[in-house]
Motif scaffolding. Structure first.
Motif, short mmCIF file in Angstrom:
data_model
loop_
_atom_site.label_atom_id
_atom_site.label_comp_id
_atom_site.label_asym_id
_atom_site.label_seq_id
_atom_site.Cartn_x
_atom_site.Cartn_y
_atom_site.Cartn_z
N SER A 71 -11.58 -13.20 29.84
CA SER A 71 -10.12 -13.18 29.98
C SER A 71 -9.46 -12.10 29.28
CB SER A 71 -9.71 -14.70 29.58
OG SER A 71 -10.07 -14.88 28.11
N GLU A 72 -8.69 -12.56 28.15
CA GLU A 72 -7.85 -11.51 27.68
C GLU A 72 -8.62 -11.13 26.21
OE1 GLU A 72 -6.05 -15.60 26.21
OE2 GLU A 72 -7.13 -14.91 27.86
N TRP A 73 -9.74 -11.64 26.37
CA TRP A 73 -10.54 -11.16 25.26
C TRP A 73 -10.69 -9.97 24.50
CZ3 TRP A 73 -14.23 -13.53 21.70
CH2 TRP A 73 -15.10 -12.53 21.21
N ASP A 74 -10.78 -8.76 25.56
CA ASP A 74 -10.90 -7.28 25.08
C ASP A 74 -9.57 -6.99 24.26
OD1 ASP A 74 -13.36 -6.94 25.79
OD2 ASP A 74 -12.81 -6.38 27.84
N GLU A 75 -8.39 -7.43 25.03
CA GLU A 75 -7.01 -6.97 24.47
C GLU A 75 -7.05 -7.75 23.17
OE1 GLU A 75 -2.54 -7.80 25.10
OE2 GLU A 75 -3.68 -8.20 26.81
N VAL A 76 -7.05 -8.85 22.77
CA VAL A 76 -7.06 -9.70 21.57
C VAL A 76 -8.04 -9.19 20.59
CG1 VAL A 76 -7.19 -11.81 20.60
CG2 VAL A 76 -6.09 -11.71 22.67
N ALA A 77 -9.17 -8.83 20.98
CA ALA A 77 -10.34 -8.53 20.35
C ALA A 77 -9.95 -7.18 19.64
CB ALA A 77 -11.67 -8.45 20.95
N GLU A 78 -9.41 -6.30 20.49
CA GLU A 78 -9.08 -4.94 19.98
C GLU A 78 -7.94 -5.03 18.96
OE1 GLU A 78 -8.60 -2.23 23.21
OE2 GLU A 78 -10.36 -2.72 24.13
N LYS A 79 -7.27 -5.88 19.10
CA LYS A 79 -5.95 -5.87 18.15
C LYS A 79 -6.54 -6.71 16.70
CE LYS A 79 -2.09 -7.62 21.25
NZ LYS A 79 -1.41 -8.60 21.59
N VAL A 80 -7.47 -7.58 16.84
CA VAL A 80 -8.04 -7.97 15.65
C VAL A 80 -8.66 -6.97 14.95
CG1 VAL A 80 -9.86 -9.46 14.81
CG2 VAL A 80 -8.05 -10.31 16.64
N ALA A 81 -9.62 -6.20 15.65
CA ALA A 81 -10.65 -4.81 15.28
C ALA A 81 -9.52 -3.94 14.57
CB ALA A 81 -11.36 -4.32 16.47
N GLU A 82 -8.36 -3.73 15.26
CA GLU A 82 -7.38 -2.48 14.47
C GLU A 82 -7.09 -2.89 12.97
OE1 GLU A 82 -4.08 -2.17 17.23
OE2 GLU A 82 -5.48 -1.16 18.78
N LYS A 83 -7.05 -4.55 12.76
CA LYS A 83 -6.55 -4.80 11.66
C LYS A 83 -7.71 -5.04 10.69
CE LYS A 83 -2.41 -4.99 12.82
NZ LYS A 83 -1.28 -4.25 12.45
N ARG A 84 -8.77 -4.96 11.00
CA ARG A 84 -10.12 -4.96 10.25
C ARG A 84 -10.39 -3.74 9.47
NH1 ARG A 84 -12.14 -9.61 7.98
NH2 ARG A 84 -14.27 -9.05 7.61
N LEU A 85 -10.44 -3.94 8.17
CA LEU A 85 -10.62 -2.83 7.40
C LEU A 85 -12.51 -2.65 7.32
CD1 LEU A 85 -8.15 -3.51 4.40
CD2 LEU A 85 -7.96 -2.06 6.44
#
Length: 114
Positions: free
Chosen positions: A74-88
């Motif tokens: 679904s929107e997994w990739d878009e949301v997961a990429e946002k989360v990954a961008e914030k993950r240090l």
């Protein structure tokens, strides 16, 4: 924030790493990576979000939230990429991390209730 939930047993509470999307007014929480596994995450449908005062370790308040598991595809990739961008301190690009998480993790979308 901390989450509190009850699934077929005693109430569980734990601190979680999260990303808040102000535009969508959603909190995203990833479960399953090495550093953060939420027991029963794939079955959560509601929880309490506990806000704490950083540095003082004092509770500010609790708000109930509905929980939706974001399915891969679904929107997994878009949301997961946002989360990954914030993950240090994660190796690789956000897109690579999101692809790895898709096979290993559960991505939760929390909507606070008024």
């Amino acid at each position: 924030v901390w989450l509190r939930w009850n699934l077929d047993g005693p109430t569980q509470t734990m601190p979680v790493w999260y990303v808040y999307d102000q535009k969508a007014a959603k909190i995203y929480v990833l479960s399953g990576e090495r550093q953060q596994t939420i027991p029963g995450a794939e079955r959560l449908r509601e929880c309490e979000v506990i806000f704490r005062w950083k540095g003082k370790n004092a509770r500010i308040g609790e708000i109930p939230a509905s929980v939706r598991v974001i399915p891969p595809g679904s929107e997994w990739d878009e949301v997961a990429e946002k989360v990954a961008e914030k993950r240090l301190n994660i190796p690789g690009l956000p897109e690579e991390t999101a692809r790895r998480w898709r096979d290993e993790c559960t991505l939760l979308e929390l909507t606070l209730k008024n």
